[in-house]
Design an enzyme around this catalytic site. Structure first.
Site, mmCIF file in Angstrom:
data_model
loop_
_atom_site.group_PDB
_atom_site.id
_atom_site.type_symbol
_atom_site.label_atom_id
_atom_site.label_comp_id
_atom_site.label_asym_id
_atom_site.label_seq_id
_atom_site.Cartn_x
_atom_site.Cartn_y
_atom_site.Cartn_z
ATOM 1 N N ARG A 110 0.859 -1.196 0.000
ATOM 2 C CA ARG A 110 0.000 0.000 0.000
ATOM 3 C C ARG A 110 0.893 1.243 0.000
ATOM 4 N NH1 ARG A 110 -2.299 3.173 4.715
ATOM 5 N NH2 ARG A 110 -3.855 4.511 3.788
ATOM 6 N N HIS A 155 -3.007 11.072 0.741
ATOM 7 C CA HIS A 155 -2.445 10.865 2.078
ATOM 8 C C HIS A 155 -1.862 12.201 2.549
ATOM 9 C CE1 HIS A 155 -0.904 7.517 4.893
ATOM 10 N NE2 HIS A 155 -0.521 8.647 5.460
ATOM 11 N N ASN A 199 -6.915 8.804 3.152
ATOM 12 C CA ASN A 199 -6.327 8.202 4.342
ATOM 13 C C ASN A 199 -6.643 9.067 5.560
ATOM 14 O OD1 ASN A 199 -4.324 6.398 5.789
ATOM 15 N ND2 ASN A 199 -3.443 8.414 6.191
ATOM 16 N N GLU A 200 -7.329 8.481 6.540
ATOM 17 C CA GLU A 200 -7.570 9.102 7.834
ATOM 18 C C GLU A 200 -8.170 10.505 7.764
ATOM 19 O OE1 GLU A 200 -4.309 8.892 10.562
ATOM 20 O OE2 GLU A 200 -4.322 6.714 10.612
ATOM 21 N N ASN A 339 -7.173 1.960 9.977
ATOM 22 C CA ASN A 339 -5.862 2.143 10.594
ATOM 23 C C ASN A 339 -6.064 2.045 12.096
ATOM 24 O OD1 ASN A 339 -4.874 2.657 8.073
ATOM 25 N ND2 ASN A 339 -4.354 4.809 8.438
ATOM 26 N N TYR A 341 -4.191 1.719 15.813
ATOM 27 C CA TYR A 341 -2.939 1.792 16.566
ATOM 28 C C TYR A 341 -3.124 1.527 18.054
ATOM 29 C CZ TYR A 341 -0.417 3.486 12.503
ATOM 30 O OH TYR A 341 0.177 3.570 11.271
ATOM 31 N N GLU A 408 -3.337 -0.013 8.155
ATOM 32 C CA GLU A 408 -2.144 0.343 8.930
ATOM 33 C C GLU A 408 -2.269 -0.205 10.336
ATOM 34 O OE1 GLU A 408 -0.959 4.489 9.185
ATOM 35 O OE2 GLU A 408 -1.540 4.807 7.096
HETATM 36 C C1 NOJ Z 1 -1.288 7.060 10.437
HETATM 37 C C2 NOJ Z 1 -0.865 7.814 9.227
HETATM 38 O O1 NOJ Z 1 -1.625 7.402 8.132
HETATM 39 C C3 NOJ Z 1 0.631 7.683 8.935
HETATM 40 O O2 NOJ Z 1 0.944 8.612 7.950
HETATM 41 C C4 NOJ Z 1 1.420 7.882 10.203
HETATM 42 O O3 NOJ Z 1 2.792 7.872 9.966
HETATM 43 C C5 NOJ Z 1 1.029 6.812 11.183
HETATM 44 N N1 NOJ Z 1 -0.357 6.979 11.512
HETATM 45 C C6 NOJ Z 1 1.832 6.817 12.496
HETATM 46 O O4 NOJ Z 1 1.542 7.970 13.207
#
Ligand code: NOJ
Length: 503
Positions: A110, A155, A199-200, A339, A341, A408
């Site tokens: 990706r 992005h 993205n996000e 995504n 985390y 992600e």
């Molecule tokens: C999500 C983002 O899409 C990416 O660009 C970023 O580096 C990561 N989070 C880590 O923070």
């Protein structure tokens, strides 16, 4: 009758959030449940984005993006004063990235396209052949090596020339993005079969048009951020409709969007609070696209309307998308990119928090972490693998088991080659995905963030998410695999979750 409905509703909520008083995040581990193998067609890959790795910020006719301009004008806002001018030089070094991808034996890669590399002014009349050649080369080499390209259209690196018109605060962006997206379908759609529009959106709209911590630095909390979300959703919906009506028949690809969200837990086990919090965290963007009824979650519309009235406004700060756009946007995705985390506990604070107005104030909860959780180099990132498993089950139940691609997931540290904490994070999170699949969740792929160490936005090069380290002192930017690369390679090869002591 009513009591029956209420009982059924709260049972559903308990099912989604769990009834036990939860302790999560212990030791960053997660117990396996069910089949130890991933399904045969499950796709493993890695993610990157253009501004974070390409460098070559003004090479071969590339135009300026808001991140070029911002890092040049505001180096004081970047922890180490750096920028993405050169980054990992992937524009010149794609073969090094390809070597790493082949070494890992990923199924897909990706990456994102820098809008200004192929349309320097953002408008499609400003076509730049050298930029197009670059992405053709990337796509062709991936395919020649059996790696599926997964392409993010946007992005965060908006052309400065488009920002001049207001960017995502102006509904003009719908046409501007649509024209860009159509060119991408024409140029690359014969070979690219997985498209991610944005993205996000959270990270585009909140820091960009709300709290002003990232470009374009518009400070309008609780107003500008909602405008941005509204325009972005419309641009996404219009792009999906265009693809289906004009390109799908020939190209047969899928179009989706990537949303970022954590999951929420409550020490007091307040399931109604959790349900409300998830509407603000994920529902705001997912409900318009993936729910049966469409539009923003009704709880948000009514609460924000009320808050707006109290503030003396004639118009609510967040309005319904209206019949026409609700229909365009509802169902406008073939998959949901996630995504993930980290997660948080939520609590109701004693007093209202956040600026008035602001999204934080509208949301109303305090997001808190457990001091026992393991923390990454990034101060917001804690290891809570249960959150990912729960989130996937929540999506399964809330959005009719839509296909999910984890676009992600990853961990930051200072760049050590022996990145044991990263290995532990990957182990528990890949396990979370497998557990969710074993529980009937429709997850089709997983992408680790990130292939290589890269420019981490406002944190510059101080937080490293790569499976491969990049020698930033050398003009050649050699890549070296870390322990996490060796571990991820084992995951891909075994299609299971190996023990970390095997690396
Ligand atoms: C999500 C983002 O899409 C990416 O660009 C970023 O580096 C990561 N989070 C880590 O923070």
């Amino acid at each position: 009758m009513w009591s029956l409905i209420i009982i059924t509703l709260s049972l559903a909520t308990i099912e989604q959030f769990g009834s036990e008083a939860l302790v999560v995040g212990t030791n960053c581990t997660l117990a396996p449940k069910g089949n130890p193998k991933f399904p045969k067609d499950f796709s493993f890959g890695v993610s990157t984005s253009a501004y974070q790795i390409e460098g070559a910020w003004n090479a071969d006719g590339k135009g300026l993006s808001i991140w070029d301009e911002y890092t040049h004008n505001h180096s004081e806002r970047i922890t180490d004063g750096s920028n993405g001018d050169d980054a990992a030089k992937s524009y010149y070094n794609f073969d090094l990235d390809l070597k790493a991808l082949k070494d890992l034996k990923v199924n897909h890669y990706r990456f994102s396209i820098a809008w200004t590399r192929i349309f320097p002014s953002g408008e499609t009349v400003s076509r730049n052949q050298k930029g197009i050649d670059y992405y053709n080369k990337v796509i062709d080499k991936l395919l020649a090596n059996g790696i599926e390209p997964m392409v993010t259209m946007y992005h965060w690196d908006l052309p400065v020339e488009i920002q001049k018109f207001g960017g995502f605060a102006n509904s003009l962006i719908i046409q501007q993005f649509l024209q860009y997206a159509e060119e991408l379908f024409k140029l690359f759609g014969d070979r690219v079969k997985t498209w991610i529009t944005f993205n996000e959106p959270n990270m585009i709209c909140k820091p960009g048009y709300g709290i002003a911590s990232s470009p374009p630095l518009v400070k309008a909390p609780g107003v500008g951020d909602y405008m941005c979300f509204t325009n972005l959703l419309k641009a996404h919906g219009a792009t999906y409709r265009l693809y289906r009506s004009k390109y799908f028949e020939k190209q047969r690809g899928k179009v989706g969007i990537t949303l970022d969200t954590g999951f929420v837990f409550s020490k007091l086990n307040k399931t109604d609070d959790l349900a409300r919090a998830m509407q603000y965290k994920l529902g705001m963007l997912a409900h318009p696209i993936y729910s049966k009824s469409g539009d923003f979650p009704s709880i948000m519309l009514s609460e924000i309307k009320k808050n707006s009235q109290v503030e003396g406004r004639k118009q609510p700060r967040l309005s319904s998308l209206g019949g026409y756009w609700t229909d365009i946007i509802r169902g406008s995705a073939d998959f949901l990119g996630i995504n993930y985390y980290t997660s948080r506990y939520i609590e109701r604070p004693a007093k209202a928090i956040g600026e008035n107005p602001s999204m934080e104030r509208d949301y109303g909860f305090e997001d808190i972490f457990d001091p026992n959780w393991q923390r990454a180099k990034s101060n917001w990132l804690y290891c809570v693998p249960e959150g990912l498993e729960r989130l996937l089950k929540y999506i399964r139940d809330e959005f009719n088991n839509v296909e999910v691609k984890i676009t992600e997931n990853g961990w930051s540290d200072g760049g050590e080659l022996n990145d044991d904490n990263s290995v532990r994070y990957y182990k528990s999170h890949v396990q979370a995905v497998l557990n969710a699949i074993n529980d009937g969740c429709n997850v089709s792929s997983y992408s680790a963030w990130s292939l290589i160490d890269n420019f981490e936005w406002n944190k510059g090069y101080t937080e490293k998410f790569g499976l491969y380290s990049v020698n930033m002192k050398s003009p050649k930017r050699e890549r070296t695999p870390k322990k996490s690369a060796i571990y991820y390679k084992k995951i891909i090869k075994s299609r299971s979750v190996p023990n970390e002591d095997e690396v």
